[in-house]
Design a protein around this motif. Structure first.
Motif, PDB file in Angstrom:
ATOM      1  N   ARG A 261      37.401  -0.422  36.326  1.00 29.89           N
ATOM      2  CA  ARG A 261      38.836  -0.661  36.197  1.00 29.89           C
ATOM      3  C   ARG A 261      39.111  -1.785  35.211  1.00 29.89           C
ATOM      4  NH1 ARG A 261      43.365   0.550  39.181  1.00 29.89           N
ATOM      5  NH2 ARG A 261      45.099  -0.929  39.055  1.00 29.89           N
ATOM      6  N   ARG A 262      40.027  -1.526  34.305  1.00 29.24           N
ATOM      7  CA  ARG A 262      40.509  -2.553  33.377  1.00 29.24           C
ATOM      8  C   ARG A 262      42.024  -2.510  33.400  1.00 29.24           C
ATOM      9  NH1 ARG A 262      36.623  -1.920  28.037  1.00 29.24           N
ATOM     10  NH2 ARG A 262      34.607  -2.044  29.141  1.00 29.24           N
ATOM     11  N   GLY A 263      42.608  -3.562  33.926  1.00 30.49           N
ATOM     12  CA  GLY A 263      44.048  -3.555  34.109  1.00 30.49           C
ATOM     13  C   GLY A 263      44.444  -2.461  35.080  1.00 30.49           C
ATOM     14  N   ARG A 264      45.308  -1.568  34.627  1.00 29.40           N
ATOM     15  CA  ARG A 264      45.752  -0.468  35.477  1.00 29.40           C
ATOM     16  C   ARG A 264      44.983   0.818  35.228  1.00 29.40           C
ATOM     17  NH1 ARG A 264      51.938  -0.623  33.847  1.00 29.40           N
ATOM     18  NH2 ARG A 264      50.905  -0.974  31.853  1.00 29.40           N
ATOM     19  N   ILE A 265      43.976   0.786  34.351  1.00 33.59           N
ATOM     20  CA  ILE A 265      43.266   2.004  33.949  1.00 33.59           C
ATOM     21  C   ILE A 265      41.859   2.004  34.527  1.00 33.59           C
ATOM     22  CG2 ILE A 265      42.453   3.372  31.999  1.00 33.59           C
ATOM     23  CD1 ILE A 265      44.642   2.098  30.307  1.00 33.59           C
ATOM     24  N   THR A 266      41.475   3.103  35.142  1.00 35.82           N
ATOM     25  CA  THR A 266      40.122   3.278  35.668  1.00 35.82           C
ATOM     26  C   THR A 266      39.475   4.460  34.957  1.00 35.82           C
ATOM     27  OG1 THR A 266      40.751   2.402  37.831  1.00 35.82           O
ATOM     28  CG2 THR A 266      38.742   3.709  37.724  1.00 35.82           C
ATOM     29  N   LYS A 267      38.309   4.218  34.378  1.00 32.56           N
ATOM     30  CA  LYS A 267      37.570   5.255  33.657  1.00 32.56           C
ATOM     31  C   LYS A 267      36.083   5.099  33.959  1.00 32.56           C
ATOM     32  CE  LYS A 267      40.976   7.032  31.121  1.00 32.56           C
ATOM     33  NZ  LYS A 267      41.364   8.468  31.167  1.00 32.56           N
ATOM     34  N   PRO A 268      35.295   6.174  33.797  1.00 25.27           N
ATOM     35  CA  PRO A 268      33.843   6.023  33.914  1.00 25.27           C
ATOM     36  C   PRO A 268      33.325   5.056  32.863  1.00 25.27           C
ATOM     37  CG  PRO A 268      34.487   8.347  33.888  1.00 25.27           C
ATOM     38  CD  PRO A 268      35.701   7.559  33.510  1.00 25.27           C
ATOM     39  N   ARG A 269      32.253   4.354  33.201  1.00 21.80           N
ATOM     40  CA  ARG A 269      31.711   3.359  32.261  1.00 21.80           C
ATOM     41  C   ARG A 269      31.334   4.012  30.931  1.00 21.80           C
ATOM     42  NH1 ARG A 269      28.108   0.837  35.347  1.00 21.80           N
ATOM     43  NH2 ARG A 269      29.152  -1.160  35.642  1.00 21.80           N
ATOM     44  N   LEU A 270      30.890   5.266  30.953  1.00 22.84           N
ATOM     45  CA  LEU A 270      30.533   5.937  29.703  1.00 22.84           C
ATOM     46  C   LEU A 270      31.735   6.017  28.761  1.00 22.84           C
ATOM     47  CD1 LEU A 270      28.556   7.464  27.946  1.00 22.84           C
ATOM     48  CD2 LEU A 270      29.104   9.555  29.214  1.00 22.84           C
ATOM     49  N   GLU A 271      32.905   6.226  29.317  1.00 27.28           N
ATOM     50  CA  GLU A 271      34.100   6.307  28.481  1.00 27.28           C
ATOM     51  C   GLU A 271      34.411   4.950  27.845  1.00 27.28           C
ATOM     52  OE1 GLU A 271      38.421   8.476  28.979  1.00 27.28           O
ATOM     53  OE2 GLU A 271      36.626   9.205  29.999  1.00 27.28           O
ATOM     54  N   TRP A 272      34.227   3.875  28.597  1.00 31.00           N
ATOM     55  CA  TRP A 272      34.437   2.541  28.027  1.00 31.00           C
ATOM     56  C   TRP A 272      33.396   2.254  26.940  1.00 31.00           C
ATOM     57  CZ3 TRP A 272      39.014   1.012  28.818  1.00 31.00           C
ATOM     58  CH2 TRP A 272      39.645   1.146  30.047  1.00 31.00           C
ATOM     59  N   LEU A 273      32.161   2.742  27.123  1.00 29.68           N
ATOM     60  CA  LEU A 273      31.146   2.568  26.079  1.00 29.68           C
ATOM     61  C   LEU A 273      31.592   3.246  24.789  1.00 29.68           C
ATOM     62  CD1 LEU A 273      28.333   2.202  24.739  1.00 29.68           C
ATOM     63  CD2 LEU A 273      27.656   4.307  25.917  1.00 29.68           C
ATOM     64  N   VAL A 274      31.987   4.511  24.883  1.00 34.03           N
ATOM     65  CA  VAL A 274      32.388   5.242  23.679  1.00 34.03           C
ATOM     66  C   VAL A 274      33.601   4.572  23.035  1.00 34.03           C
ATOM     67  CG1 VAL A 274      33.206   7.452  22.796  1.00 34.03           C
ATOM     68  CG2 VAL A 274      31.433   7.403  24.557  1.00 34.03           C
ATOM     69  N   HIS A 275      34.523   4.084  23.851  1.00 32.47           N
ATOM     70  CA  HIS A 275      35.704   3.394  23.338  1.00 32.47           C
ATOM     71  C   HIS A 275      35.300   2.167  22.522  1.00 32.47           C
ATOM     72  CE1 HIS A 275      39.408   0.789  23.938  1.00 32.47           C
ATOM     73  NE2 HIS A 275      39.893   1.865  23.365  1.00 32.47           N
ATOM     74  N   ALA A 276      34.386   1.357  23.057  1.00 35.89           N
ATOM     75  CA  ALA A 276      33.934   0.155  22.349  1.00 35.89           C
ATOM     76  C   ALA A 276      33.134   0.520  21.105  1.00 35.89           C
ATOM     77  CB  ALA A 276      33.105  -0.719  23.291  1.00 35.89           C
ATOM     78  N   ALA A 277      32.264   1.524  21.224  1.00 35.59           N
ATOM     79  CA  ALA A 277      31.436   1.934  20.081  1.00 35.59           C
ATOM     80  C   ALA A 277      32.302   2.450  18.936  1.00 35.59           C
ATOM     81  CB  ALA A 277      30.431   2.995  20.522  1.00 35.59           C
ATOM     82  N   LEU A 278      33.319   3.237  19.268  1.00 35.06           N
ATOM     83  CA  LEU A 278      34.207   3.762  18.224  1.00 35.06           C
ATOM     84  C   LEU A 278      34.942   2.639  17.504  1.00 35.06           C
ATOM     85  CD1 LEU A 278      36.059   7.016  19.352  1.00 35.06           C
ATOM     86  CD2 LEU A 278      34.426   6.689  17.495  1.00 35.06           C
ATOM     87  N   GLN A 279      35.416   1.646  18.258  1.00 36.36           N
ATOM     88  CA  GLN A 279      36.101   0.527  17.608  1.00 36.36           C
ATOM     89  C   GLN A 279      35.147  -0.237  16.698  1.00 36.36           C
ATOM     90  OE1 GLN A 279      39.553  -1.341  20.018  1.00 36.36           O
ATOM     91  NE2 GLN A 279      37.995  -0.872  21.527  1.00 36.36           N
ATOM     92  N   ALA A 280      33.901  -0.397  17.140  1.00 36.69           N
ATOM     93  CA  ALA A 280      32.924  -1.089  16.303  1.00 36.69           C
ATOM     94  C   ALA A 280      32.625  -0.301  15.037  1.00 36.69           C
ATOM     95  CB  ALA A 280      31.637  -1.319  17.098  1.00 36.69           C
ATOM     96  N   GLU A 281      32.594   1.026  15.132  1.00 40.95           N
ATOM     97  CA  GLU A 281      32.298   1.859  13.971  1.00 40.95           C
ATOM     98  C   GLU A 281      33.498   1.989  13.030  1.00 40.95           C
ATOM     99  OE1 GLU A 281      29.498   3.626  12.845  1.00 40.95           O
ATOM    100  OE2 GLU A 281      28.463   2.274  14.216  1.00 40.95           O
ATOM    101  N   LEU A 282      34.675   2.217  13.606  1.00 36.46           N
ATOM    102  CA  LEU A 282      35.865   2.440  12.789  1.00 36.46           C
ATOM    103  C   LEU A 282      36.518   1.147  12.323  1.00 36.46           C
ATOM    104  CD1 LEU A 282      37.482   5.336  14.880  1.00 36.46           C
ATOM    105  CD2 LEU A 282      36.353   5.539  12.652  1.00 36.46           C
ATOM    106  N   ARG A 283      36.167   0.017  12.986  1.00 40.10           N
ATOM    107  CA  ARG A 283      36.763  -1.292  12.686  1.00 40.10           C
ATOM    108  C   ARG A 283      38.277  -1.257  12.871  1.00 40.10           C
ATOM    109  NH1 ARG A 283      31.728  -1.171  11.871  1.00 40.10           N
ATOM    110  NH2 ARG A 283      30.708  -2.204  10.104  1.00 40.10           N
ATOM    111  N   GLU A 284      38.736  -0.558  13.906  1.00 37.20           N
ATOM    112  CA  GLU A 284      40.161  -0.461  14.167  1.00 37.20           C
ATOM    113  C   GLU A 284      40.377  -0.217  15.646  1.00 37.20           C
ATOM    114  OE1 GLU A 284      41.417   4.103  13.389  1.00 37.20           O
ATOM    115  OE2 GLU A 284      40.686   3.053  11.582  1.00 37.20           O
ATOM    116  N   ASP A 285      41.621  -0.401  16.082  1.00 34.78           N
ATOM    117  CA  ASP A 285      41.954  -0.156  17.475  1.00 34.78           C
ATOM    118  C   ASP A 285      41.887   1.342  17.757  1.00 34.78           C
ATOM    119  OD1 ASP A 285      42.647  -0.787  20.043  1.00 34.78           O
ATOM    120  OD2 ASP A 285      44.791  -0.933  19.641  1.00 34.78           O
ATOM    121  N   VAL A 286      41.400   1.684  18.940  1.00 41.11           N
ATOM    122  CA  VAL A 286      41.288   3.084  19.349  1.00 41.11           C
ATOM    123  C   VAL A 286      42.091   3.259  20.626  1.00 41.11           C
ATOM    124  CG1 VAL A 286      39.723   4.874  20.207  1.00 41.11           C
ATOM    125  CG2 VAL A 286      39.055   3.453  18.240  1.00 41.11           C
ATOM    126  N   ASP A 287      43.018   4.185  20.594  1.00 41.14           N
ATOM    127  CA  ASP A 287      43.843   4.488  21.769  1.00 41.14           C
ATOM    128  C   ASP A 287      42.991   5.242  22.777  1.00 41.14           C
ATOM    129  OD1 ASP A 287      45.639   5.329  23.656  1.00 41.14           O
ATOM    130  OD2 ASP A 287      47.099   6.131  22.235  1.00 41.14           O
TER     131      ASP A 287
END
Length: 608
Positions: A261-287
């Protein structure tokens, strides 16, 4: 995955209703199971059965295979060999002479990867005793399927339960025998209907899959991403099975499936990994709501879109770093950094941390970079500055380091130029003043952050002396203790000898809030109240020692420290007979010096 209570029991109720209707000679209407999307695959040569990739509907088709296997077992046990043969013809591809790989192509539905072994073992049994022999750990001594403390393979659970339901229904009262068996077989083979959508060469299978499953359905974004990766692998002729075994199977363990859980959003840890990895690769915010769309954009953004293997290798590299960052006690650079920042719960920092983890630099430079980030977080927290702008701060740093290079010098330069209370990196003077005078606990830091700060200072104190035990122990359990207690009135007189009541302390606090003038004793009270939550008066104590010390006079606490402490933080208390405002200020100076060494600040101090 379809399960016993959510889908299979309901499907059996539907089948039983249709079978009962046929026994009563009632008009039987079809029961629609939904749609499946199939993509024909090109055949190589003359041999081999026609193959279709299941784009959507894997669970429906697999469950129907379990139903057919169970129906075969039920017909065999009832002795109805003719009906058994009819069902077997529906279950298996039978002409081995035309098959390229009979061991695989005899199955009409061939699962991929994770469930394949259990699927083969369960669906090919001749009777239920053989099922028990092949899965002995899943049955009780009485031969029943175990119900507590075990997770059964889906193939085993489905075939066992459907076979039991079919057999029990067949043994009910009149009519019995072949008529009853025929009604059951007709209910399965004729009354269950699927809508089959077969794609043509120009159809985009992935777009159709997303349309069916990506509009508010219950799939996670990572389910769509996994599907996209392996479709890409199939199109490029890569060995999807090898890729799954080598790179994806680890993502299906409990660690990555655990909800976070982060704030009001709950997701599997794998989804948070992909979210962080995409931001690191794209160098931009990812919705997060567009995670799959942004992932696909990333995978196809270059002139040569990433292969399935390249995508999986990239995800594995990020996963290794992410796991060390968030869930490891390993003595690695990123693992130590993760433990340092864990009490601050600043997950917006993760993409930047992952960028540093994968950047081409020495481990010394990597440690320096993580030290800079830790200093930025701790100094701002101690100085009472807000974390609300961190997403913008770290995203901006991510973009700039993507262009400049992720060196510690570049990271320091990016943070040093930040201005304003929302983002600046406090300099030495401000940080030192906060260590000496600010209400840290309670106040600017909670118990976890205060404990972490004192632990790191303890490590620095050990490094600065020639102690017999220089290594920093694991001290994440002790209490944060106020040497001079917060409730000091009963045992701690003021420096002039005055005895003070709690009521007078409360009255002074009220006068201070109102801006009313204070007399000499009231000023001493206000000074004491202000100094109690400062760094110089804080330490770490064993929980039981802290409870025993309570609010007693310093002599009692000093005796307990002599007997029970091994921390350098507590040496000043052991070495002195008096603990008052002057002693607290002196110790505060020493700890502030240590804090400046642990969290070195910017070279050019931005103005407040």
């Amino acid at each position: 995955m379809w399960t016993l209570h959510d889908q299979w029991e309901k499907l059996w109720e539907d089948v039983r209703t249709k079978a009962d209707a046929r026994l009563l000679s009632s008009r039987s209407t079809p029961h629609f199971l939904g749609a499946v999307v199939l993509e024909p695959q090109a055949r190589e040569g003359l041999l081999g059965v026609d193959k279709l990739q299941i784009i959507d509907g894997q669970q429906r088709l697999t469950t129907l295979q379990f139903v057919l296997a169970s129906l075969v077992l039920a017909m065999r046990q009832a002795g109805h060999t003719g009906l058994q043969k009819i069902v077997e013809d529906c279950q298996w591809n039978s002409n081995a002479n035309t098959m390229r790989d009979p061991d695989t192509e005899k199955y009409k539905v061939w699962p991929t990867f994770r469930d394949r072994e259990q699927y083969q073992r369960a669906i090919s049994v001749d009777d239920l005793p053989q099922l028990r022999e092949r899965f002995p750990d899943h049955f009780t001594s009485r031969g029943d399927l175990r119900r507590i403390g075990i997770v059964h393979p889906p193939a085993l659970s489905a075939i066992w339960n459907f076979s039991r339901w079919f057999t029990e229904w067949l043994h009910q009262e009149e009519p019995s025998g072949p008529l009853r068996s025929e009604a059951l077989v007709q209910a399965v083979l004729q009354d269950l209907k699927l809508v089959s959508i077969s794609l043509e060469a120009d159809d985009d299978a992935q777009v159709i899959f997303e349309t069916l499953n990506g509009r508010g359905a219950q799939l996670n974004a990572t389910d769509l991403i996994r599907n996209y990766v392996f479709m890409t692998a199939d199109k490029l002729g890569e060995n999807a099975t090898q890729l799954y075994d080598r790179h994806w199977v680890s993502f299906e363990d409990r660690f990555w499936g655990e909800a976070q859980r982060r704030g009001r959003i709950t997701k599997p840890r794998l989804e948070w990994l992909v979210h962080a990895a995409l931001q690191a690769e794209l160098r931009e915010d990812v919705d997060l709501g567009r995670l799959y769309a942004d992932y696909r954009r990333f995978a196809t953004s270059s002139a040569a879109p990433l292969s399935g293997a390249a995508q999986l290798e990239m995800l594995q590299e990020y996963a290794a770093a992410y796991r060390l960052l968030v869930g490891s006690k390993a003595d690695t650079t990123i693992g130590r950094f993760g433990r340092r920042i864990e009490p601050y719960d600043i997950t917006t920092l993760y993409p930047l941390a992952l960028l540093i983890a994968r950047a081409p630099m020495s481990d010394v430079d990597r440690a320096d970079s993580y030290g800079i980030l830790a200093s930025y977080l701790v100094r701002r927290a101690v100085c009472g500055l807000t974390p609300k702008n961190y997403n913008s701060v770290f995203l901006s740093a991510l973009k700039q380091l993507g262009s400049l290079g992720a060196s510690p010098g570049n990271l320091r330069a990016v943070l040093e130029v930040l201005k304003g209370d929302a983002s600046r990196w406090p300099g030495d003077g401000e940080f030192r003043a906060a260590c000496l005078n600010a209400p840290l606990y309670p106040g600017r830091l909670d118990a976890r952050r205060m404990r972490a700060m004192l632990t790191e200072i303890e490590g620095e104190l050990r490094r600065s002396v020639r102690t017999e035990e220089a290594a920093l122990p694991v001290i994440d359990l002790p209490d944060v203790d106020h040497v001079m207690p917060r409730s000091w009135t009963q045992y701690w007189n003021l420096s002039d000898g005055s005895v003070v009541t709690r009521e007078r302390v409360s009255a002074v606090e009220m006068k201070s809030l109102m801006g009313d003038p204070l007399d000499d004793v009231e000023r001493l009270i206000a000074e004491r109240q202000a100094i109690v939550p400062t760094l110089g008066n804080l330490t770490l104590l064993d929980l039981s020692v802290n409870r025993e010390a309570q609010n007693f006079a310093f002599a009692s606490k000093r005796k307990l420290l002599i007997e029970n402490t091994a921390l350098r933080l507590n040496v000043p208390m052991v070495a002195t007979a008096v603990w008052d405002e002057a002693t607290i200020r002196a110790r505060g100076e020493q700890l502030a010096d240590a804090a400046l060494r642990v969290w070195p600040g910017p070279r050019a101090v931005p103005g407040p």
